[in-house]
Design a protein around this motif. Structure first.
Motif, short mmCIF file in Angstrom:
data_model
loop_
_atom_site.label_atom_id
_atom_site.label_comp_id
_atom_site.label_asym_id
_atom_site.label_seq_id
_atom_site.Cartn_x
_atom_site.Cartn_y
_atom_site.Cartn_z
N GLU A 341 0.83 -1.20 0.00
CA GLU A 341 0.00 0.00 0.00
C GLU A 341 0.87 1.25 0.00
OE1 GLU A 341 -3.37 1.82 2.97
OE2 GLU A 341 -1.25 1.90 3.52
N ALA A 342 1.92 1.26 0.84
CA ALA A 342 2.80 2.43 0.91
C ALA A 342 3.48 2.69 -0.43
CB ALA A 342 3.85 2.23 2.00
N VAL A 343 3.91 1.62 -1.10
CA VAL A 343 4.56 1.76 -2.41
C VAL A 343 3.57 2.32 -3.43
CG1 VAL A 343 5.60 0.48 -4.31
CG2 VAL A 343 6.28 -0.02 -1.96
N GLN A 344 2.36 1.80 -3.41
CA GLN A 344 1.35 2.30 -4.35
C GLN A 344 1.05 3.78 -4.13
OE1 GLN A 344 -1.98 -0.31 -3.76
NE2 GLN A 344 -0.94 -2.08 -4.67
N LEU A 345 1.22 4.24 -2.87
CA LEU A 345 0.96 5.65 -2.55
C LEU A 345 2.19 6.53 -2.76
CD1 LEU A 345 -1.19 5.18 0.69
CD2 LEU A 345 -1.99 5.91 -1.58
N GLY A 346 3.32 5.93 -3.18
CA GLY A 346 4.47 6.74 -3.54
C GLY A 346 5.75 6.47 -2.78
N ALA A 347 5.73 5.57 -1.81
CA ALA A 347 6.94 5.27 -1.05
C ALA A 347 7.93 4.48 -1.91
CB ALA A 347 6.61 4.48 0.20
N LYS A 348 9.20 4.61 -1.58
CA LYS A 348 10.25 3.86 -2.27
C LYS A 348 10.83 2.81 -1.33
CE LYS A 348 14.76 4.46 -4.51
NZ LYS A 348 15.85 5.44 -4.85
N VAL A 349 10.98 1.58 -1.83
CA VAL A 349 11.58 0.52 -1.04
C VAL A 349 13.10 0.61 -1.18
CG1 VAL A 349 11.80 -1.97 -0.68
CG2 VAL A 349 9.58 -0.99 -1.32
N ILE A 350 13.78 0.87 -0.08
CA ILE A 350 15.25 0.97 -0.09
C ILE A 350 15.88 -0.41 0.02
CG2 ILE A 350 17.25 1.94 1.10
CD1 ILE A 350 15.47 3.98 -0.36
N CYS A 351 15.29 -1.28 0.84
CA CYS A 351 15.73 -2.67 0.92
C CYS A 351 14.62 -3.49 1.54
CB CYS A 351 17.03 -2.81 1.72
SG CYS A 351 16.89 -2.36 3.46
N GLY A 352 14.69 -4.80 1.36
CA GLY A 352 13.69 -5.70 1.91
C GLY A 352 12.43 -5.75 1.08
N GLY A 353 11.29 -5.89 1.78
CA GLY A 353 10.02 -5.88 1.09
C GLY A 353 9.60 -7.21 0.51
N LYS A 354 10.17 -8.31 1.03
CA LYS A 354 9.80 -9.64 0.54
C LYS A 354 9.41 -10.55 1.69
CE LYS A 354 12.86 -9.31 -3.49
NZ LYS A 354 14.05 -9.87 -4.18
N GLN A 355 8.52 -11.50 1.40
CA GLN A 355 8.01 -12.43 2.41
C GLN A 355 8.44 -13.85 2.10
OE1 GLN A 355 3.71 -12.48 2.69
NE2 GLN A 355 3.66 -14.18 4.15
N HIS A 356 8.81 -14.58 3.14
CA HIS A 356 9.13 -16.00 3.03
C HIS A 356 8.43 -16.72 4.18
CE1 HIS A 356 12.34 -14.62 0.30
NE2 HIS A 356 12.66 -13.76 1.26
#
Length: 479
Positions: A341-356
C-alpha cells in the motif's frame, strides 16, 4: 525439546485431559511443538472462585516472605535461562539473542518486584493543617486490591507476564492469568517455576483459551484490577465490559525517532537498525517512523541500509540470527499488504520488502505519505520509514499527529533543543540520543492517548495494584 503441553492451572491443579486441545505450531518451522489444553467456561469460573478465595491468604503473607519467594523465583529462572530462552524462540520465532535478553530482563523484573514488596510505605499526616484537626493524626497504608487479572501478549511472553505477576504478588494480591494463546508453553513453564519458588497454590490461577475466556474474566465482579497489554480493539472491549474496576492498559504505538541535522548520523543509523528490527519489529516501542532532517536524508538512508543488510535472517534458534519471523503467516501477509500500500501511494523501497512464509525481510521505506498505514497505524513488523522534515517544529508536529503516544527518540547534540523537543512531544517517554525502543524494567513505562492508561515497572505497577487505606487517631482533649 520434544512435544510439550500447555495446561490451565486451576485451584491448585493442572488440567491435563478431558478438554479440547489445539496444536502449538512453531511459526518459523511450521512444526507442531506441543499442545494447548483449552479451559472451559466452568474452568474459568472455578479459577475465579479460587483466586478470590485466596486473596486473604496471600494478603496475610508477610512482605519479607513475598520478597523471598519472588527472589527465589528469579534465582530459579537464572538457572533455567537457556532452556526458557530456547522455548520462547521455538514458540514465537524470536531470535535466541533476543530471548536470552528477555529472560535476563525477566529475572531482573522478579528481583525488582521482590525488592518493592518491602517498600509498601505510607505516611503520617498531622491534622492541625485544619482548625478542626488540631487533636487528630492520620496514617496511610498501602493495602492489596485483592484480585488482579493479568492478560498478556505474545511479543514478550515471559517478561510481560513477570511485569504483572511480580508486582501483583509483591503487593499481596492473588492473580488470575490469561496469557496470549500464541505463547502458552512458556507461560506454563513459568507457572511451574513460580510454584517451585514457593508461590501458594491458589496465589495464582491460569486459564488458556480464546477471547471469550478473557471476556469472562473481565466482566467478573470478583476481579479488582485488570492489567492488560495488547491492542486497541481488545482494550476498548475490556473497558466496555469491565464495569467498576481499575483498568491498566499498556497498548500500542507507532513510535517516532527524530534525527536532527547536528546528530551523530552513523550512531543513529546503527541504533535504528538494531532497535527497529529486533523481534521482527514486534514491540510497542519499536522504531517505526524515522523523521530525518532533509539535509542528512541521503547520508542517513545509505548508512541505515548498510546496517540493515548486515542483519542475518534465519532460524531463531541459531545464536547469530538477528531476525527470525513474525508470530504467524497471517501477520506476515498483513505486513506485506501494508508495504505494498505504501509503495502504491508513492513510497520507495530501499531494501527488503519480501516475504518467506512467516518471515518478512527487514524493510526500509523512504517517504511514505502520512495517510499510509505504515505511518499512521502500528506496524508491529520489520518495517521502518524514513520521512524527511525541514524544521524541528515540523518533526514535533508530525510526531504528535498520531492517536498513539508511547515513546519517542531524538538524536541531537543541542541540549536546549533536546529539552525543548522532549517537553513538546506528546508521549509517555522520550529517549535523547537514543531511539524510541529503549526500556529499563524499573522505570515507569506507559503512554498517553491510545497508548494506554497507567505505568508498568514494579514500583509503579504496585501503586495501581494497591489502595491507600487511612487510619485516623483522634486524641482526647487536654484538660
Amino acid at each position: 525439546m520434544g512435544i510439550k503441553s500447555a495446561q490451565p492451572y486451576i485451584n491448585g491443579e493442572w488440567i491435563t485431559s478431558g478438554r479440547e486441545s489445539v496444536p502449538v505450531i512453531s511459526p518459523y518451522s511450521g512444526e507442531t511443538i506441543g499442545e494447548q489444553i483449552l479451559a472451559t467456561k466452568d474452568d474459568v469460573e472455578n479459577a475465579l472462585a479460587a483466586t478470590f478465595n485466596a486473596k486473604k491468604q496471600v494478603a496475610s503473607i508477610p512482605s519479607y516472605q513475598r520478597a523471598q519467594i519472588l527472589k527465589k523465583a528469579a534465582s530459579l529462572l537464572e538457572n533455567e535461562k537457556e532452556r526458557f530462552a530456547k522455548l520462547i524462540s521455538l514458540e514465537l520465532g524470536k531470535p535466541l539473542k533476543n530471548t536470552l535478553d528477555e529472560v535476563a530482563r525477566s529475572i531482573e523484573t522478579l528481583e525488582l518486584s521482590g525488592e518493592e514488596a518491602k517498600r509498601l510505605t505510607g505516611e503520617t499526616l498531622p491534622g492541625d493543617a485544619s482548625e478542626r484537626g488540631t487533636r487528630a493524626i492520620a496514617s496511610t497504608f498501602r493495602v492489596p486490591v485483592g484480585v488482579v487479572a493479568a492478560i498478556t501478549p505474545f511479543n514478550a511472553p515471559l517478561n510481560l507476564v513477570c511485569h504483572k505477576i511480580g508486582p501483583a504478588f509483591a503487593a499481596g494480591n492473588s492473580v488470575i492469568l490469561k496469557p496470549s494463546s500464541q505463547t502458552t508453553l512458556i507461560a506454563t513453564e513459568l507457572l511451574k517455576l513460580l510454584l517451585e519458588a514457593g508461590f501458594p497454590e491458589n496465589a495464582i490461577n491460569m486459564v488458556l483459551g480464546r477471547r471469550q475466556i478473557a471476556q469472562q474474566i473481565v466482566k467478573d465482579d470478583r476481579v479488582n484490577v485488570i492489567s492488560f497489554t495488547g491492542g486497541l480493539v481488545a482494550s476498548t472491549n475490556i473497558c466496555e465490559l469491565a464495569g467498576m474496576k481499575k483498568v491498566l492498559l499498556e497498548l500500542g504505538g507507532n513510535a517516532s525517532t527524530i534525527i536532527h541535522d547536528d546528530a551523530d548520523i552513523k550512531r543513529a543509523a546503527v541504533m535504528c537498525a538494531r532497535t527497529g528490527f529486533s523481534n521482527s519489529g514486534q514491540s510497542c516501542i519499536s522504531v517505526q517512523r524515522i523523521y530525518v532532517h532533509q539535509s542528512v536524508v541521503p547520508e542517513f538512508t545509505e548508512l541505515l541500509k548498510e546496517e540493515v543488510v548486515k542483519l542475518k535472517i534465519g532460524d531463531p534458534l541459531l545464536p547469530d540470527t538477528d531476525v527470525g519471523c513474525v508470530v504467524d503467516t497471517n501477520a506476515a501477509t498483513r505486513v506485506m499488504d501494508w508495504i505494498n500500500e505504501a509503495v502504491q501511494l508513492g513510497a520507495k523501497v530501499i531494501c527488503g520488502g519480501k516475504q518467506h512464509g512467516a518471515t518478512v525481510e527487514p524493510t526500509i521505506l523512504l517517504n511514505p505519505p502520512k495517510n499510509s498505514k505504515v505511518v499512521c497505524d502500528e506496524v508491529f513488523g520489520p518495517i521502518v520509514s524514513i520521512i524527511p522534515y525541514e524544521t524541528i517544529e515540523e518533526a514535533i508536529e508530525e510526531t504528535n499527529d498520531s492517536s498513539f503516544g508511547l515513546q519517542a527518540g531524538l538524536f541531537t547534540n543541542q541540549m536546549d533543543l533536546a529539552y525543548k523537543v522532549a517537553h513538546l512531544l506528546e508521549v509517555g517517554g522520550v529517549v535523547i540520543n537514543g531511539t524510541s525502543n529503549f526500556r529499563l524494567d524499573h522505570w515507569p513505562y506507559g503512554g498517553v492517548k491510545n497508548s494506554g492508561i497507567g505505568r508498568e515497572g514494579p514500583r509503579f505497577a504496585i501503586e495501581d495494584m494497591t489502595e491507600t487505606k487511612m487510619i485516623v487517631l483522634q486524641l482526647p482533649v487536654e484538660e
